[in-house]
Scaffold this motif. Structure first.
Motif, PDB file in Angstrom:
ATOM      1  N   VAL A 231      58.359  15.393 -20.694  1.00  0.00           N
ATOM      2  CA  VAL A 231      58.160  16.841 -20.700  1.00  0.00           C
ATOM      3  C   VAL A 231      58.323  17.318 -19.264  1.00  0.00           C
ATOM      4  CG1 VAL A 231      56.590  18.745 -21.206  1.00  0.00           C
ATOM      5  CG2 VAL A 231      56.562  16.698 -22.654  1.00  0.00           C
TER       6      VAL A 231
ATOM      7  N   HIS B 178      58.731  21.362 -25.256  1.00  0.00           N
ATOM      8  CA  HIS B 178      59.420  20.217 -25.834  1.00  0.00           C
ATOM      9  C   HIS B 178      58.872  20.018 -27.239  1.00  0.00           C
ATOM     10  CE1 HIS B 178      61.322  16.080 -24.996  1.00  0.00           C
ATOM     11  NE2 HIS B 178      61.155  16.204 -26.301  1.00  0.00           N
TER      12      HIS B 178
ATOM     13  N   ARG C  85      63.795  21.799 -25.620  1.00  0.00           N
ATOM     14  CA  ARG C  85      64.355  20.512 -26.011  1.00  0.00           C
ATOM     15  C   ARG C  85      63.621  20.031 -27.254  1.00  0.00           C
ATOM     16  NH1 ARG C  85      64.494  15.870 -22.302  1.00  0.00           N
ATOM     17  NH2 ARG C  85      62.559  16.682 -21.408  1.00  0.00           N
TER      18      ARG C  85
ATOM     19  N   SER D 104      67.317  13.175 -29.220  1.00  0.00           N
ATOM     20  CA  SER D 104      66.565  14.001 -28.291  1.00  0.00           C
ATOM     21  C   SER D 104      67.560  14.839 -27.510  1.00  0.00           C
ATOM     22  CB  SER D 104      65.743  13.114 -27.344  1.00  0.00           C
ATOM     23  OG  SER D 104      64.881  13.908 -26.577  1.00  0.00           O
TER      24      SER D 104
END
Lengths: 327, 257
Positions: B28, B34, B216, B228
């Motif tokens: 993070v 996130h 993200r 990811s």
């Protein structure tokens, strides 16, 4: 809107109950003086001592959610802290009472450090187990009378400044102790520390998540409660002039829980009402039948089932009902 | 890439034979949101529990602000600046909303071995708590007992408590769980307002919320990170679509939940 909480006009039913209760206790010696019914003085002295013990138990049980089934250990430790020095002719209360408080605090610190690592029924059992250990320890010490107990020849005297040999003087000493205890616990429960204790009872997981090491706070609370109860034990030794392991029998711990629950857990004055109900009922019911414990049990069941707030909650209810009628 | 605030390396946790966290890596970055998504049972809540300190991982490392915190208990992590909200509301239900938040404020105002002064008359605590309640729109409910408040209000109170600890990282475990559409919108708006100011790790089922908020996204399936990256990359990722999002996510507006 500015309300003066100290003005009697704004008192809640609970405050009234406490004020009336304390006023009766304050004036009782006068009544006894007039009527010669010294029996009531004894009854009320015992009531107040058990009341102080119940208030201290309520601090951990009611406010902290720590259901200790071994609180009578401190009554015993406190009483022996008067009895053993007295046995060696040390009667100075300025020595005896600090011993009582310090030994109780130490016992609470050591056992609490272990007990508080457990939860729920394990906590109940382990607190009881530690108290049984103390119980059997004193049973086995022949020097101090074993299970026959020990007679205290002379009550505490305070370095020649004053003594509590006289029943009325002892009574007021106990009464002053009761007031001091109530004030102390009142302050503690409303302080930052008290909020943490209350929060940890409500939701320990959440308390961890916002940054409290609840274990440390609980342990300190456990020690404070033990110390106060040890002080009550010192009073009890002085009052009865006799100490025996029986004071810390597991049933004695049960009776303290009974007082707290009957009076109202988590309330300031509830445990005193509970202690009063206990002592008075014990007196009256045992005169009627030897099976008075049965009636006692029935009463407790009724309170737990139908009146969770205990006697103190009942006061609230009656107060509100009376208010409705008036307006 | 900026210096990460939270770094998770090779985290591993299993329960009996079931692997809940399977060598997870995660970062993070300061200021980012996130999101961690994944189907039920993917190990999202277990991951949050290991980050907040409620559960100990069997292997791997968690670093917060350059400090290894893998073995720190929850309360110590909270003091370092990691706050969390719970998937299932976790409050002091017998206390008022104000007291709940005040306790969170107090937790970060020195130690609480203060036995004498009335905590509720402590202006520092009470005022800060009220500001916190105002932020989430609960100021008028300050003196209500938490127990009688609605589910949506409970969720907001959770957030208010987390924020009251002045955290540097917020771990939000399904903050919108069980909320109505309107309430959820209100929460999304609120979290969007915090964006850039607070770093967040957001576990959420509500795809609208995730794609609206996240900088993200990490996708967790059976305890493993299968993808990811930025929301657009995740949306296009074949493996993610197969494993989790389903065909409905092909158009950007779709919701999987």
């Amino acid at each position: 809107m500015k309300r003066d909480a100290l003005s009697p006009a704004n008192w809640t039913p609970r405050t009234w109950a406490m004020a009336v209760g304390l006023a009766i206790l304050a004036l009782l010696p006068g009544y006894v003086e007039l009527t010669g019914a010294t029996f009531y003085l004894d009854l009320a002295s015992r009531l107040m001592i058990l009341g102080i013990a119940a208030v201290s138990l309520n601090l951990i049980l009611g406010h902290g959610g720590m259901i200790s089934f071994g609180h009578a250990a401190y009554l015993g430790i406190g009483a022996y802290s008067v009895g053993i020095p007295a046995y060696y002719e040390i009667h100075n209360g300025f020595i005896q009472i600090p011993i009582a408080v310090a030994c109780s605090a130490l016992f609470a610190l050591i056992t609490g450090a272990i007990c508080l690592r457990t939860k729920g029924v394990y906590f109940i059992m382990i607190t009881m187990a530690f108290t049984q250990m103390v119980f059997f320890a004193f049973v086995s010490i022949e020097e101090y009378g074993g299970d026959d107990g020990l007679v205290i020849e002379m009550r505490s005297e305070f370095a020649g400044l004053f003594d509590i040999e006289d029943a009325t003087r002892l009574y007021y000493f106990i009464f002053a102790s009761l007031l001091a205890t109530l004030y102390l616990v009142h302050r503690i429960t409303r302080s930052r520390f008290g909020m943490v204790i209350e929060g940890a009872r409500g939701n320990e997981r959440r308390m961890h998540a916002i940054g409290y090491d609840t274990y440390r706070y609980r342990l300190v609370c456990y020690v404070i409660a033990g110390a106060i109860c040890g002080f009550a034990g010192a009073l009890l030794g002085n009052f009865t002039n006799f100490i025996s392991p029986e004071m810390m029998d597991w049933t004695a711990s049960g009776e303290l829980i009974f007082m707290v629950v009957l009076g109202g857990t988590g309330t300031l004055f509830g445990p005193i009402l509970g202690a009063a109900a206990f002592v008075l009922l014990e007196e009256w019911l045992s005169a009627i039948t030897i099976y008075w414990h049965f009636l006692f049990g029935a009463l407790l069941i009724l309170v737990v089932l139908f009146w969770r707030g205990g006697l103190y909650g009942l006061v609230d209810w009656i107060g509100r009902a009376a208010w409705r009628k008036r307006s | 890439m900026a210096q990460a605030l939270l770094t998770v390396e090779d985290l591993y946790k299993s329960f009996g034979g079931v692997t809940a966290t399977d060598h997870v890596d995660l970062q993070v970055i300061p200021g980012e949101i996130h999101a961690v998504i994944g189907p039920n049972g993917a190990g999202k809540t277990t991951l949050v529990a290991q980050l907040s300190g409620e559960l100990r991982p069997e292997a791997g490392r968690v670093t917060f602000d350059g400090r290894v915190i893998t073995n720190l208990p929850a309360h110590a992590r909270a003091r370092l600046g990691i706050a969390r909200s719970f998937q299932i509301t976790s409050l002091m239900l017998d206390m008022t909303a104000r007291d709940n938040v005040a306790l969170a404020v107090q937790a970060h105002a020195g130690h609480s071995f203060r036995f004498w002064a009335d905590a509720r008359r402590d202006r520092d605590l009470a005022d800060t708590a009220l500001v916190g309640l105002e932020e989430v729109g609960l100021a008028d409910r300050a003196d209500q007992t938490a127990r009688i408040m609605s589910h949506g209000e409970h969720r907001l109170l959770e957030i208010a408590m987390a924020l009251a600890t002045k955290p540097r990282l917020l771990l939000l475990d399904e903050p919108m769980a069980g909320m109505g559409v309107e309430e959820a919108q209100r929460m999304i708006g609120f979290l969007a307002g915090l964006k850039g100011d607070k770093s967040m790790l957001l576990v959420e089922h509500d795809m609208d919320a995730v794609f609206a908020l996240a900088d993200r996204i990490t996708v967790l399936v059976n305890g493993q990170v299968i993808a990811s990256g930025a929301p657009d990359d995740i949306r296009r990722d074949e493996a993610v679509r197969r494993a989790y999002l389903g065909d409905e996510m092909v158009d950007a507006s779709g919701s999987a939940d």
